[in-house]
Design a protein around this motif. Sequence first.
Motif, PDB file in Angstrom:
ATOM      1  N   GLU A   1      -5.348  -5.349  -7.831  1.00  0.00           N
ATOM      2  CA  GLU A   1      -4.979  -3.909  -7.760  1.00  0.00           C
ATOM      3  C   GLU A   1      -6.163  -2.993  -7.630  1.00  0.00           C
ATOM      4  OE1 GLU A   1      -2.280  -2.374 -10.815  1.00  0.00           O
ATOM      5  OE2 GLU A   1      -0.985  -4.340 -10.731  1.00  0.00           O
ATOM      6  N   PHE A   2      -5.900  -2.072  -6.689  1.00  0.00           N
ATOM      7  CA  PHE A   2      -7.105  -1.073  -6.534  1.00  0.00           C
ATOM      8  C   PHE A   2      -6.349   0.216  -6.271  1.00  0.00           C
ATOM      9  CE2 PHE A   2      -6.465  -2.829  -2.191  1.00  0.00           C
ATOM     10  CZ  PHE A   2      -6.349  -1.656  -1.533  1.00  0.00           C
TER      11      PHE A   2
ATOM     12  N   LEU B   1       0.906  -1.123   0.111  1.00  0.00           N
ATOM     13  CA  LEU B   1       0.146   0.110   0.156  1.00  0.00           C
ATOM     14  C   LEU B   1       0.930   1.130  -0.129  1.00  0.00           C
ATOM     15  CD1 LEU B   1      -2.432  -2.055   0.823  1.00  0.00           C
ATOM     16  CD2 LEU B   1      -3.167   0.070   2.251  1.00  0.00           C
ATOM     17  N   ARG B   2       0.841   2.411  -0.910  1.00  0.00           N
ATOM     18  CA  ARG B   2       1.448   3.283  -0.912  1.00  0.00           C
ATOM     19  C   ARG B   2       0.631   4.582  -1.716  1.00  0.00           C
ATOM     20  NH1 ARG B   2       3.715   4.692  -5.780  1.00  0.00           N
ATOM     21  NH2 ARG B   2       2.955   3.323  -7.703  1.00  0.00           N
ATOM     22  N   SER B   3       1.100   5.748  -1.385  1.00  0.00           N
ATOM     23  CA  SER B   3       0.608   7.095  -1.670  1.00  0.00           C
ATOM     24  C   SER B   3       1.236   6.978  -3.211  1.00  0.00           C
ATOM     25  CB  SER B   3       1.098   8.027  -0.988  1.00  0.00           C
ATOM     26  OG  SER B   3       0.768   8.211   0.334  1.00  0.00           O
ATOM     27  N   ALA B   4      -0.106   7.340  -4.194  1.00  0.00           N
ATOM     28  CA  ALA B   4       0.196   7.462  -5.494  1.00  0.00           C
ATOM     29  C   ALA B   4      -0.964   8.379  -6.252  1.00  0.00           C
ATOM     30  CB  ALA B   4       0.347   5.951  -6.230  1.00  0.00           C
ATOM     31  N   ASP B   5      -0.445   9.235  -6.915  1.00  0.00           N
ATOM     32  CA  ASP B   5      -1.536  10.111  -7.922  1.00  0.00           C
ATOM     33  C   ASP B   5      -2.678  10.579  -7.125  1.00  0.00           C
ATOM     34  OD1 ASP B   5      -0.042   9.467 -10.193  1.00  0.00           O
ATOM     35  OD2 ASP B   5      -1.136   7.557 -10.257  1.00  0.00           O
TER      36      ASP B   5
ATOM     37  N   GLY C   1      -3.178  -0.127  -3.720  1.00  0.00           N
ATOM     38  CA  GLY C   1      -3.108  -1.300  -3.161  1.00  0.00           C
ATOM     39  C   GLY C   1      -2.725  -2.400  -4.194  1.00  0.00           C
ATOM     40  N   ILE C   2      -1.791  -3.465  -3.612  1.00  0.00           N
ATOM     41  CA  ILE C   2      -1.453  -4.305  -4.569  1.00  0.00           C
ATOM     42  C   ILE C   2      -1.313  -5.576  -3.962  1.00  0.00           C
ATOM     43  CG2 ILE C   2       0.114  -5.362  -6.375  1.00  0.00           C
ATOM     44  CD1 ILE C   2       0.996  -2.667  -7.021  1.00  0.00           C
TER      45      ILE C   2
END
Length: 561
Positions: free
Chosen positions: A554-555, A495-499, A504-505
């Motif tokens: 992925e979400f 889980l990471r910050s993105a866009d 989440g993967i």
Amino acid sequence: MATASPFDAALRDVLDRLHAASRELEGARDATEVAQRATDLALTLTRSAKSVVALGRLSRTFERYDRFFARSAHDAKAPNEREVGELLAAAGLLGQTETSPRPLSQWPVIGAVLRTHGQVIGGVAVTRPAEYSETERLALGVFAAQVSMALAGSSRWDETWQSLERVERAHEQAVQVLTTVSSHAVKGKNLADFYSRLARTVGELVGAGRVLFWRLDGSGMLNPIAGGYNIDSNFMARLKPTPCAPGSDALASRVVYNDYVFRASKTDVPPEHDYVLEVLGVENATSVPWRAGGERLGLVAAYDSAREGGFSREDAWVLQKAGLAAGLVTRLWQSQDELRRSVERLTKVDSARQLLLKNMTTVVEKERKRFVAELHDDALQKLTAAELEAARLEREGIDPAALSRFRELLNQTETALRRLVFDVRPPALENPDGLAQSIRDRAAMLGASGVTPQVTLDLPADMSLDLKAMLFRQVAEALGNVERHSKATKVEVSLRSADGGIEGIIRDNGRGFVVAERTNLPGHLGLLALRERALMAGGRYSIESKPGQGTTVEFWVPLEQ
């Protein structure tokens, strides 16, 4: 420094190309040269593959033209006579019959009529593989009007040098109108302000005492727009709404719908038009259609020319150019307003969606909390009491083997219930680092099923409890599927910050499955919940899996604004 909007950039690009095309037409000395140049310029203006300019009588009911000029881009073979006919027919400039040949090309085609003083004198048509935008269609219409004026003026160049100078001056003024329209469109606060600025420019160019825009409303009435050039309240008081309809012989209807250019002066006015000058209280007047492509917007009128003899034909040309350019800007401005309203509606819908999601999440979390409390205070307490009772029975000599099986069953039931309690409402979730801790704890539970987890987390610290709860549900649902169905030995959780959101993967090395058949797999309703929860939050979701190659879920969900 302010940054130009996409609307300003598109408008400037169109007007710059029209400006360049108008300059190129200025040097043409006869109708043939005008048509030849127009054919080349149409390619550049619309970025087309083929162009045709035909001179003669063109309409949907007549299939005849006297001469044509055809070009193809990049030195390709120019269209032949048969292809010219097909191109004009596809553009709606020539009639089609049952025996007419079908067009050889299925490319999009647009066209515009060449018209002077209400008479059709030809047409221009272009085609290319890509669809044409509304801006390009309008630009071709404005360009066709410029070509029409150049053709009409070319027949007089051989009469006197004075006529040539007038035509050249009219072309220069028309080009100046295009240049100033771009500036006014950007500086104008709204359409009314734009019309006022344009009216002043046109008035100064043609030497008019007054310039006024008349707008056609939905009920077929022509109404003056306040704020014209030198239009005071006394003059506006003399003006009344005028009925205007297609097919009518009334003067206003002919100007608006038949492209009739009206010019009159008290020293030389037809009897049937004398009343117009009397009602307006002016010495002379000219009016031209105001339109955007095929849409009739109204008319533009100029009054009280400063020149002896009133307004010239060249003045009317300049006014006509202003009407066409104003139509282009009006359509683009209206499109921008429609786009802005659409964005506002979508923003409201998105706000309502977020509020609904928040309310739903809040209600669900409250119910989960109540469920966990009741489960803990009731079912788990009773299981503990059952275990104590089993211990008492063992002391009284009950069969040890049966009692051991009974106690194992109770332990399994208690473990399952405690895991259910954790999945529904992890106790650490409300802590500052509660989401990360809850995800690691849930992943560690996979060890009982023989699955080794690898967890990588990079999360912001200021997320709301609702968002943390939803993210945990996504991860827990995906891990539950791994635990129950995958037969995996390893799983990666990221889980990471993105866009502007959280990505989440969850990837496992299990047996996988055919994604297209997932709705038919028993127990896979969790995959549907994963997708619906992500979409409801305004995010996205995807799943990749093949038999024997594991599964990747992925979400992405947006951070709350």
